[in-house]
Structure formats: C-alpha cells, structure tokens
Design a protein around this motif. Structure first.
Motif, mmCIF file in Angstrom:
data_model
loop_
_atom_site.group_PDB
_atom_site.id
_atom_site.type_symbol
_atom_site.label_atom_id
_atom_site.label_comp_id
_atom_site.label_asym_id
_atom_site.label_seq_id
_atom_site.Cartn_x
_atom_site.Cartn_y
_atom_site.Cartn_z
ATOM 1 N N ILE A 142 30.327 29.407 40.176
ATOM 2 C CA ILE A 142 31.428 29.710 39.311
ATOM 3 C C ILE A 142 31.349 31.103 39.138
ATOM 4 O O ILE A 142 32.358 31.875 38.865
ATOM 5 C CB ILE A 142 31.401 28.943 38.285
ATOM 6 N N ASN A 143 30.155 31.615 38.782
ATOM 7 C CA ASN A 143 30.264 33.189 38.326
ATOM 8 C C ASN A 143 30.480 34.319 39.594
ATOM 9 O O ASN A 143 31.353 35.102 39.372
ATOM 10 C CB ASN A 143 28.817 33.551 38.082
ATOM 11 N N GLY A 144 30.228 33.793 40.876
ATOM 12 C CA GLY A 144 30.736 34.374 41.729
ATOM 13 C C GLY A 144 32.095 34.477 41.930
ATOM 14 O O GLY A 144 32.858 35.220 42.313
ATOM 15 N N ALA A 145 32.854 33.173 41.883
ATOM 16 C CA ALA A 145 34.151 33.019 41.823
ATOM 17 C C ALA A 145 35.011 33.736 40.806
ATOM 18 O O ALA A 145 35.844 34.281 40.862
ATOM 19 C CB ALA A 145 34.598 31.437 41.826
ATOM 20 N N LEU A 146 34.505 33.472 39.736
ATOM 21 C CA LEU A 146 35.126 34.599 38.575
ATOM 22 C C LEU A 146 35.044 36.087 38.802
ATOM 23 O O LEU A 146 36.072 36.908 38.678
ATOM 24 C CB LEU A 146 34.278 34.220 37.213
ATOM 25 N N ALA A 147 34.082 36.482 39.394
ATOM 26 C CA ALA A 147 34.105 37.834 40.168
ATOM 27 C C ALA A 147 35.238 38.054 41.165
ATOM 28 O O ALA A 147 36.088 39.262 40.878
ATOM 29 C CB ALA A 147 32.772 38.441 40.665
ATOM 30 N N ARG A 148 35.400 37.188 41.913
ATOM 31 C CA ARG A 148 36.381 37.246 42.943
ATOM 32 C C ARG A 148 37.815 37.099 41.929
ATOM 33 O O ARG A 148 38.811 37.934 42.349
ATOM 34 C CB ARG A 148 36.356 36.272 43.759
ATOM 35 N N ALA A 199 38.761 40.371 40.528
ATOM 36 C CA ALA A 199 39.713 41.355 41.284
ATOM 37 C C ALA A 199 41.134 40.743 41.928
ATOM 38 O O ALA A 199 41.961 41.619 42.033
ATOM 39 C CB ALA A 199 38.805 41.445 42.612
ATOM 40 N N TRP A 200 41.220 39.816 41.814
ATOM 41 C CA TRP A 200 42.600 39.025 42.099
ATOM 42 C C TRP A 200 43.575 39.214 40.977
ATOM 43 O O TRP A 200 44.636 39.718 41.133
ATOM 44 C CB TRP A 200 42.537 37.557 42.333
ATOM 45 N N ALA A 201 42.973 39.057 39.730
ATOM 46 C CA ALA A 201 43.797 39.259 38.502
ATOM 47 C C ALA A 201 44.181 40.712 38.282
ATOM 48 O O ALA A 201 45.357 40.913 38.080
ATOM 49 C CB ALA A 201 42.987 38.879 37.534
ATOM 50 N N ALA A 202 43.191 41.725 38.851
ATOM 51 C CA ALA A 202 43.544 43.046 38.566
ATOM 52 C C ALA A 202 44.965 43.400 39.772
ATOM 53 O O ALA A 202 45.778 43.990 39.375
ATOM 54 C CB ALA A 202 42.649 43.924 39.062
ATOM 55 N N GLU A 203 44.666 43.119 40.841
ATOM 56 C CA GLU A 203 45.606 43.309 42.054
ATOM 57 C C GLU A 203 46.956 42.524 41.603
ATOM 58 O O GLU A 203 47.964 43.057 41.979
ATOM 59 C CB GLU A 203 44.913 42.868 43.101
#
Length: 394
Positions: free
Chosen positions: A374-380, A383-387
């Motif tokens: 989940i922590n790794g998914a939140l990092a991804r 990035a998606w949210a910023a883009e």
C-alpha cells in the motif's frame, strides 16, 4: 430498540410479512391504519381533505370515499402531492407517538407503503422490501380485492419501480411463492438478523466477524450498499461532516475484498468525531471502545474514532478522522488511483488472495502484511495525482 422500515408495492403481500413479524414478537406500526385514523369522520385531517378535494370525496354518511379519492389522485401527480401534503405529516406524528411507546428492547417494524417514494429510507437502520412480480401483483388486486384492472395498474405504476426499491433494500423478500416459504424466510430473518441486531444496538456491541481475512469476489452491489449507509450517516451527522465517502477495497469496481463496507467521515476535530460516533447508533453503528489510531505512510500514528456495524447481516467499518490528518486524503487517493488503473487492481487482488491464504492469527495481521504494498502504491498514486491534477472531489 431497533427500528425497521417495511415496504413493498401494492399487492406484493407486505401485510403477510408484517403479520408474521408481529407473531414473532415485533411491534408493528402500520402506516395504512394510521392513515385511516387521521382522516376518520370528525378529524381535522378529513376536514382538510374535503377542503382540498371537495365534498365529492365523502360517502353519504360523511366518511372518506376512498375509491372516489383514489380516482382523482392516482390519475394526477399534482393532486396526489396535494393529498400527501395533508396526510403524511399527520401520519408521521402519530407514527412517532407509537414508536415512542415501544419498549427499549423492542424491534419496531414500521409498515410504510410509500417509504421509498417519500424518501424516508435513510431514517431506518434496516429496510425490508417485500416483492412480487408486477403480473402477480395485478392478479391479486383484481382477483382478491375486486379492483378494475386499469385502476390496479394505475396504482402500481404510480409507485416506485422495482429498481428504486432494490436500491433501498437491505433485505429483499420474495413473496411470489407459497405462504410457507415466505413465513420461513421471515422466521430466519427474525432469528438470525433482527433479534441480534437489536441486542447489539442496545448493548453497543459490534456484530461478530470471522477471525481471519476471507476474500470475496467483487460484488457490484457494494457501491449501492455504501451509498445507502452514507445516506443514513449523513442524516444523523448533518453539518458536522466536512465530507463522507465510501473508500477501501469494496469501493473499487472489480477488486476482490473482505465483505466489509468501509466509509470515511472527515470532521473538524476528534471531539467532533467522538460526538458523531456516539450518535451513529441511530444509523445502526456502534462506537468501538477507546480511540483507535492509524499509522500513516510516514509511520506516524494518527488518532481516529471507529464505529462498526451492530447488524450481523452487513459488516461495516466507519472511520472518523480529523480534517488535519493526512490519512483521509491518502484513503481517497488510493481508491481513485486504483479505479483508474486496472493493472494495479489485478496486482492488488493477487496480493490480497495470496496473503489471505497464508496462515495469519487475525485480520489485523493480514492488514499489516499489506502495508508495504500500500505504501508503494501510494507513492505511485502521488505521481499520478501530480500528472493528472487529481484532487479529492467534494
């Protein structure tokens, strides 16, 4: 006390279910009987109806001529609304009087034909809908009640659709078969759900759950169940809510999950969270003892208040968080990122099934094992949210 809403279309056989529930020990409050009471001869209700519709809706002895009134209101939506504006407030006040007179350990079943049509479903922790197909309902009205087919069909079509009732139903009771089948279904509902639900509410006890994680296939009804629950919560919590959302795995289409509806409430502070949690008993939820905490992705413990289901038929976790905590945003970000990435849904599904199949001592241990993913998914997701310019929508 547990309050249950009971409804169904005309001719569906709702009275059969109400009678059986009364035999099992329920306190049945019949809105149809009350509706007759409030427009009996000599009442202010009848005077108001005559003033609105004229003396042609009276019988020669001064009682309400229901067939005459029915021909007016069931053929004209505006006239039906005018009648409802007179009768429904009177019925509502009398209903509340009867409910208030029931005992503290009562299962009160409020038999309301227009529960869905009048938008009353969110006022009950549980709604039972009695169903029979339209052709069977029409047959019953014509053969058993002697109604003219055109009038019977007009009354059926003036009520909610099956789809609208399904959206409101926590329990869908099919009454199209033999009476013995319907009575057996009601008996099982009483014993397995209504009686323990009432006891759990009264004692502020969460309904039992499996000790280990059990992953269910995706259920398209989870979204509808989440919205039904949130409607009840919003009615109780009112303007104390900054926002309220269905989140977690059951909010992601196509994702296998534990059969638990997770909802998140965001409020101003933890004192407000505690206040809301205590009031949610009206929505069928009980506050769990002590304050709970989350660990956010940085390992920081964040306080929250947690409520859960008293209803043994629908598992719920209600997370109530302060607006100052970043955890509520992460919950929505993960949900929306998964919704936008089917490959991530498949990845997460494989992880969940694999972890659930491994030996684990509790659901908490299962959840802890998911944390690195989940922590790794939140990092991804960040990035998606910023883009994508993602923001948690109201």
């Amino acid at each position: 006390m547990l309050r249950v809403g009971l409804t169904g279309g005309i001719g569906a056989g709702k009275s059969v279910v109400a009678h059986r529930l009364a035999e099992r020990g329920a306190t049945v409050v019949d809105a149809d009987l009350i509706a007759r009471e409030v427009v009996a001869p000599g009442t202010p209700g009848l005077a108001a109806v005559v003033e609105e519709f004229g003396p042609g809706v009276l019988t020669p002895d001064g009682a309400l001529d229901r067939p005459a009134l029915g021909k007016i209101v069931f053929a004209d939506e505006d006239r039906r609304r005018a009648l409802n504006a007179i009768v429904h407030p009177l019925v509502g006040r009398r209903r509340q009087e009867l409910v208030g007179a029931a005992g503290p350990d009562a299962v009160v079943v409020e038999d309301i034909p227009l529960l869905v049509e009048n938008g009353l479903t969110a006022g009950f922790p549980l709604v039972i809908v009695v169903h029979a197909p339209e052709d069977e309902r029409l047959r019953r009205l014509v053969e058993d009640r002697g109604m003219i087919e055109a009038d019977a069909l007009a009354r059926i079509r003036a009520q909610a659709t099956d789809e609208q009732r399904r959206a409101a139903a926590d329990v869908w009771l099919d009454n199209s078969g033999p009476l013995a089948d319907t009575e057996a279904a009601v008996d099982a509902l009483w014993t397995q759900r209504l009686v323990p639900f009432e006891a759990n509410l009264r004692t502020r006890t969460r309904a039992p759950r499996p000790p280990h994680a059990v992953i269910a296939d995706p259920d398209p009804n989870w979204a509808e169940q989440g919205e039904r629950l949130l409607a009840r919560i919003r009615r109780v919590a009112g303007d104390r809510l900054i926002r309220s959302d269905h989140h977690g795995s059951t909010s992601v289409p196509g994702l296998p999950a534990k059969d638990v509806i997770d909802v998140q409430l965001v409020v101003a502070d933890l004192d407000t969270a505690a206040s809301v949690a205590g009031d949610l008993v009206e929505a069928g939820l009980v506050r769990l003892p002590d304050r709970w905490w989350d660990v956010d992705r940085d390992g920081v413990e964040r306080d929250k208040v947690l409520s859960a289901n008293a209803d043994p038929g629908r598992a719920v976790n209600c997370h109530i968080r302060s607006v100052t905590s970043p955890t509520w945003r992460d919950a929505l970000l993960l949900r929306d990122w998964l919704r936008a990435h089917p490959d991530a849904v498949d990845e997460y599904a494989a992880l969940k099934r694999g972890l659930a199949a491994q030996p684990h001592s509790s659901v908490d241990e299962y959840a802890t094992r998911k944390t690195p993913w989940i922590n790794g998914a939140l990092a991804r997701a960040d990035a998606w949210a910023a883009e994508a310019g993602w923001r948690p929508l109201p």
